[in-house]
Design an enzyme around this catalytic site. Structure first.
Site, PDB file in Angstrom:
ATOM      1  N   HIS A 296      15.889  -4.400   7.559  1.00  0.00           N
ATOM      2  CA  HIS A 296      14.729  -5.213   7.931  1.00  0.00           C
ATOM      3  C   HIS A 296      15.110  -6.692   7.986  1.00  0.00           C
ATOM      4  CE1 HIS A 296      11.382  -2.280   7.787  1.00  0.00           C
ATOM      5  NE2 HIS A 296      12.234  -1.608   7.011  1.00  0.00           N
TER       6      HIS A 296
ATOM      7  N   GLU B  57      13.310  -9.129   8.930  1.00  0.00           N
ATOM      8  CA  GLU B  57      12.164  -9.939   8.493  1.00  0.00           C
ATOM      9  C   GLU B  57      12.026  -9.961   6.982  1.00  0.00           C
ATOM     10  OE1 GLU B  57      10.385  -5.818   8.534  1.00  0.00           O
ATOM     11  OE2 GLU B  57      12.055  -6.894   9.458  1.00  0.00           O
TER      12      GLU B  57
ATOM     13  N   ASP C 281       2.926   2.960 -17.580  1.00  0.00           N
ATOM     14  CA  ASP C 281       2.688   2.117 -18.757  1.00  0.00           C
ATOM     15  C   ASP C 281       2.731   2.978 -20.016  1.00  0.00           C
ATOM     16  OD1 ASP C 281       2.224  -0.226 -17.238  1.00  0.00           O
ATOM     17  OD2 ASP C 281       0.167   0.387 -16.856  1.00  0.00           O
TER      18      ASP C 281
ATOM     19  N   CYS D 224      14.142  -0.630  11.859  1.00  0.00           N
ATOM     20  CA  CYS D 224      13.891   0.519  10.998  1.00  0.00           C
ATOM     21  C   CYS D 224      13.488   1.733  11.844  1.00  0.00           C
ATOM     22  CB  CYS D 224      12.854   0.182   9.929  1.00  0.00           C
ATOM     23  SG  CYS D 224      12.834   1.381   8.554  1.00  0.00           S
TER      24      CYS D 224
ATOM     25  N   ASP E  52       1.560 -11.258 -12.517  1.00  0.00           N
ATOM     26  CA  ASP E  52       0.295 -10.626 -12.889  1.00  0.00           C
ATOM     27  C   ASP E  52      -0.821 -11.574 -12.471  1.00  0.00           C
ATOM     28  OD1 ASP E  52       1.549  -8.451 -14.042  1.00  0.00           O
ATOM     29  OD2 ASP E  52       1.645  -9.369 -16.026  1.00  0.00           O
TER      30      ASP E  52
END
Length: 594
Positions: A229, A231, A447, A124, A280
């Site tokens: 990337h 990884e 939200d 990157c 969550d």
């Protein structure tokens, strides 16, 4: 971290950098010494890691360890001179990377190492820094090893920026390392890129396609670099790193033949739409972190009426352990995993050791991007010590997060932003984190809940004509942003908030919908379309998925770059593979698990 204390001068006999763009230096003395160093360290299976202290480097470390290698961190110039192979991962903004390399005293040693054609893998920003310079951060100077200037993607071309997600490599020449990847997609996350031209074409190993062609992979001699990337690219990325560390293993891999790629089988190529698993996470009544899921944000079970309990609410709904579930979703083919820590913080999350440990443990075995939200804001702890949002985010990044998600504080920031006439003032967590780590590291979670009106003139907010009329036949609606877990509405609509945070420097929007949460009736397509049409950064659709076709619907009907679900995956009602199979049948670009 300065390179000066243990520096004994440049590698003896090493030739000064050749003219930029010329062949890598191959004078006999440094080459013989380099080969001797490589041979010795290869026996030790040691990798030298240049970690300048920005972003999530833990995942690179975990990938190296998983492949059976040890790590030596660069602490002085001599560590660069004596390295057999260097991996230089860069995450964040280009200005911070170049300034850090200069401040630590590594710039000249790194140029010498590269010009001597010694094994190097830049990731990157570790690739971008090789070029002459970058227009990011007002213009910064690179190492000048590769011709060209890093520039931002052109947002006027209609695609979201940053370029985030799983895309194909387009080989420009044969390479054992490209054979290691094959035709599998790899993970990109960047707003700035290098572009191929006549001056750098001998460096370009592969390109990518995103509103035109950009440089995805460099190679000349033993020097490699990727804009993507490894990884974070699952098995394909681990195989690429393995091939770099073990060239004999790479040489034994089947040759990649572009003529037999999946493009010839009618499977769409290019940037895939992402399927994200969301967890969550909160502490239950016993203090343990569990994965839970609410219905319209209520995460507690209904109490058993026969128990005689005085409360209508029971225990926190427990759907599993976060590390185990994240590992399962990685194996099932999730393109990303998101943790939303909905625990109420009594103190600074810098001291939230359980969640930081969840990230550390997850990143050891999950090699796709990890996002974490919850408490990403400035705090003053119980001891009176102030912790700025940048410090809080840094703790999460160092523990394994790739992106942080900011919620209610973004709404308050938007109120202040519009009160100032739509002018940023540099005071927000979004701006601080984006400036230091790059826009791609900042997600804003919105939200909203639907508010009906009879006509657009009845409100100052952005409205749409809805196919789902309100309770009194209202034909228009807008979406009110909320804070405090949906308990408090504010006078900001979802489109206003999205435009604001994009201007402040956010790189992505996680768009929830309180009305659809837990309903299983599908994403709110009108909401997702309104927001994704209003901004030039990627939007993740969330809330309401109940079956595989709901994902295909949101990708067909809106500009969503990704879609997220939680409960249907946790309860095994729908498998990630089923979602991707439905998307593939619908002709939607999708990363197949491999």
């Amino acid at each position: 971290m300065s390179g000066l204390p243990c520096t004994s001068g440049r590698l003896e006999g090493l030739r000064q950098p050749s003219a930029r763009g010329g062949a890598l230096s191959r004078s006999s003395a440094p080459v013989r010494r380099a080969k001797a160093i490589i041979a010795r360290a290869s026996e030790k299976r040691e990798v030298t890691l240049l970690d300048y202290g920005a972003g999530n480097v833990r995942s690179v470390r975990n990938a190296i360890h998983k492949l059976g290698y040890t790590i030596k961190d660069v602490s002085c110039v001599k560590d660069i001179e004596n390295a057999s192979r260097i991996i230089f991962p860069g995450v964040g903004a280009c200005g911070q990377a170049t300034e850090a390399v200069q401040r630590m005293g590594y710039r000249e040693a790194l140029i010498d190492y590269l010009k001597a054609d010694r094994p190097f893998l830049g990731i990157c920003l570790g690739m971008q820094i090789l070029f002459d310079g970058s227009t990011e951060n007002g213009g910064v100077e690179g190492l000048g090893v590769v011709p060209g200037t890093i520039r931002q993607f052109d947002t006027s071309l209609g695609l979201p920026v940053p370029h985030i997600g799983w895309n194909n490599l387009i080989p420009k020449k044969e390479s054992p390392l490209l054979n290691c990847v094959g035709d599998r997609r790899v993970y990109f996350v960047h707003s700035f890129a290098a572009f191929p031209d006549e001056e750098n074409k001998d460096w370009v190993l592969a390109t990518g396609e995103y509103a035109g062609e950009f440089v995805s992979t460099l190679q000349k001699g033993n020097v490699y670099a990727t804009q993507w990337h490894p990884e974070k690219s699952g098995a394909a990325g681990l195989d690429f790193i393995h091939g770099f560390l073990d060239p004999e293993w790479a040489a034994a891999q089947p040759r990649l033949d572009p003529s037999t790629s999946r493009a010839s089988n009618g499977v769409p190529r290019g940037l895939a739409k992402r399927v994200i698993a969301c967890l969550d996470v909160r502490a239950n009544d016993h203090g343990d972190l569990v994965v839970t899921k609410g219905d319209q944000y209520d995460v507690r079970e209904s109490a058993d009426a026969s128990s005689g309990a005085g409360s209508s609410k029971g225990e926190v709904r427990n759907l599993g352990k976060p590390v185990e579930l994240a590992g399962r979703y990685f194996e099932d083919g999730a393109d990303e995993v998101t943790f939303l820590n909905i625990t109420g913080f009594r103190d600074s999350p810098v001291a939230d050791l359980p969640m930081l440990e969840v990230l550390r443990q997850t990143s050891r075995g999950v090699f796709v991007p990890l996002t974490v939200g919850g408490g990403i804001r400035s705090f003053t702890d119980a001891a009176g010590v102030h912790h700025p949002a940048l410090e809080v985010a840094g703790a999460y990044f160092r523990s394994g997060a790739d992106k942080v998600s900011i919620g209610g504080d973004a709404v308050l920031a938007a109120e202040a932003y519009y009160a100032r006439g739509g002018v940023p003032d540099g005071s927000t967590a979004i701006e601080a984190i984006s400036t230091h780590y790059g826009a791609q590291a900042v997600v804003v979670s919105i939200d909203p809940r639907r508010v009906y009106v009879r006509a657009p003139e009845d409100t100052e907010h952005v409205t749409v004509e809805t196919a789902t009329p309100g309770p009194n036949g209202e034909r228009y609606c807008w979406w009110q942003c909320t804070v405090r877990g949906g308990r408090e509405g504010r006078d900001v609509d979802a489109v206003q908030l999205a435009r604001c945070v994009a201007h402040l420097g956010a790189g992505e929007i996680l768009l929830n919908c309180i009305d659809r949460d837990g309903a299983g009736s599908g994403f709110d397509l009108e909401l997702v379309k309104a927001v994704s049409d209003a901004v030039t950064i990627p939007v993740i659709a969330s809330s309401g998925a109940g079956r595989p076709s709901h994902f295909s619907d949101v990708f067909r009907e809106t500009g969503a770059a990704a879609a997220l679900a939680a409960g249907i995956f946790h309860r095994r009602e729908v498998a990630i593979a089923e979602v991707k199979a439905d998307m593939a049948r619908a002709g939607i670009p999708v990363r197949q698990s491999a």
